[in-house]
Design a protein around this motif. Sequence first.
Motif, mmCIF file in Angstrom:
data_model
loop_
_atom_site.group_PDB
_atom_site.id
_atom_site.type_symbol
_atom_site.label_atom_id
_atom_site.label_comp_id
_atom_site.label_asym_id
_atom_site.label_seq_id
_atom_site.Cartn_x
_atom_site.Cartn_y
_atom_site.Cartn_z
ATOM 1 N N TYR A 72 0.814 -1.214 0.000
ATOM 2 C CA TYR A 72 0.000 0.000 0.000
ATOM 3 C C TYR A 72 0.855 1.276 0.000
ATOM 4 O O TYR A 72 0.599 2.203 -0.766
ATOM 5 N N ASP A 73 1.898 1.298 0.851
ATOM 6 C CA ASP A 73 2.669 2.544 0.971
ATOM 7 C C ASP A 73 3.429 2.848 -0.324
ATOM 8 O O ASP A 73 3.449 3.987 -0.783
ATOM 9 N N ASN A 76 0.963 4.035 -3.019
ATOM 10 C CA ASN A 76 0.579 5.434 -2.814
ATOM 11 C C ASN A 76 1.610 6.373 -3.417
ATOM 12 O O ASN A 76 1.272 7.360 -4.060
ATOM 13 N N ASP A 77 2.876 6.050 -3.180
ATOM 14 C CA ASP A 77 3.959 6.899 -3.708
ATOM 15 C C ASP A 77 3.940 6.885 -5.228
ATOM 16 O O ASP A 77 4.058 7.921 -5.871
ATOM 17 N N SER A 80 0.704 8.716 -6.723
ATOM 18 C CA SER A 80 0.585 10.166 -6.500
ATOM 19 C C SER A 80 1.912 10.887 -6.757
ATOM 20 O O SER A 80 2.012 12.073 -6.466
ATOM 21 N N HIS A 84 1.177 12.675 -2.098
ATOM 22 C CA HIS A 84 0.350 12.418 -0.909
ATOM 23 C C HIS A 84 1.120 12.720 0.361
ATOM 24 O O HIS A 84 0.567 13.135 1.368
ATOM 25 N N TYR A 258 -10.489 1.569 -7.918
ATOM 26 C CA TYR A 258 -9.625 2.734 -8.118
ATOM 27 C C TYR A 258 -10.300 3.790 -8.977
ATOM 28 O O TYR A 258 -9.655 4.710 -9.458
#
Length: 300
Positions: A72-73, A76-77, A80, A84, A258
């Motif tokens: 997940y982390d 996210n990077d 975005s 983020h 998504y």
Amino acid sequence: MSMRGAGRVLRLRPSRAWATVYPRSFSTAGARFQDGKSAAEERTTHFGFQNITESMKESKVREVFDSVAKNYDTMNDVMSFGIHRLWKDQFVQQLNPGKKSIFSEPMTILDLAGGTGDIAFRMLNHARTVNGDSETRVKVVDINEEMLKEGVKRAHALGYRTEGEDAPISFMVQNGETLEAIPDNSIDLLTIAFGIRNFTDKEKALSTAHRVLKKGGVFACLEFSKVNNFILDQIYRRYSFSVIPMMGQLIAGDRDSYQYLFPSQKDFAGMIRDAGFQLAGKGWQDLTFGVAAVHTGVKL
Ligand SMILES: C[S@@+](CC[C@H](N)C(=O)[O-])C[C@H]1O[C@@H](n2cnc3c(N)ncnc32)[C@H](O)[C@@H]1O
């Protein structure tokens, strides 16, 4: 797994209980739901661009985050371009968590839909480094145990205790729409970042947030929103309706979740006001031309 009050506090000890900590909200045997309603009688809601029953949405959201929790982390990077992180930093700086003087009390913060703890760690770090307060505590609450398990690992890697009444950070499986284990008027600051769009009943989540906050407590939400610049809106639409779902498919094996439809800033501010919060000014602040927005409200 251990219990504290009616809520479930996560410990990183593998246990068979992990699998049963949160019962599925609908039965797969036949199309009948736990409350006895048939699928046809159930209210429907959006999941991506699909219309599905409300109980199925809760289950689908849990499945999606189960499958992405470990990545997940990173995801996210990638999605975005790291932006983020800037939004989250700004969100936390503006909220300025922690006790501000020797005469004030440490805060009890609840980070709702807190996932792997991104906001919670920033809160603790800010309280400690900016306000010199190591007593403020954060409860990370999420419906998904896999996301929380990643958060517990991160907390331990950062040297935080996660167990015991005085732990600076704790992780609890709860549905944010009800927060059954959180008493009324017990929270100073309730945050939710990139979580509200996943909720089946946003009004219910907002009125629950209002219930658990103390008088004078602050609700703060960071979420994708409506872009207010024409050119950027065109570019962003293409990106969010094609590239992001494609990445969702590639990384999480799921395209639909998504594709989100967001309420406009004004509509969402109205929902916060209707839940009983007092808005400061118009009630929100745009980030990056409205790609994201921070909404706040105070419980009077
Ligand atoms: C996109 S992630 C955001 C995580 C974190 N707040 C962040 O900004 O990195 C959304 C989270 O919302 C959680 N969630 C979705 N529906 C929820 C509900 N009804 N109650 C609590 N958490 C929920 C998901 O499990 C997931 O961890």
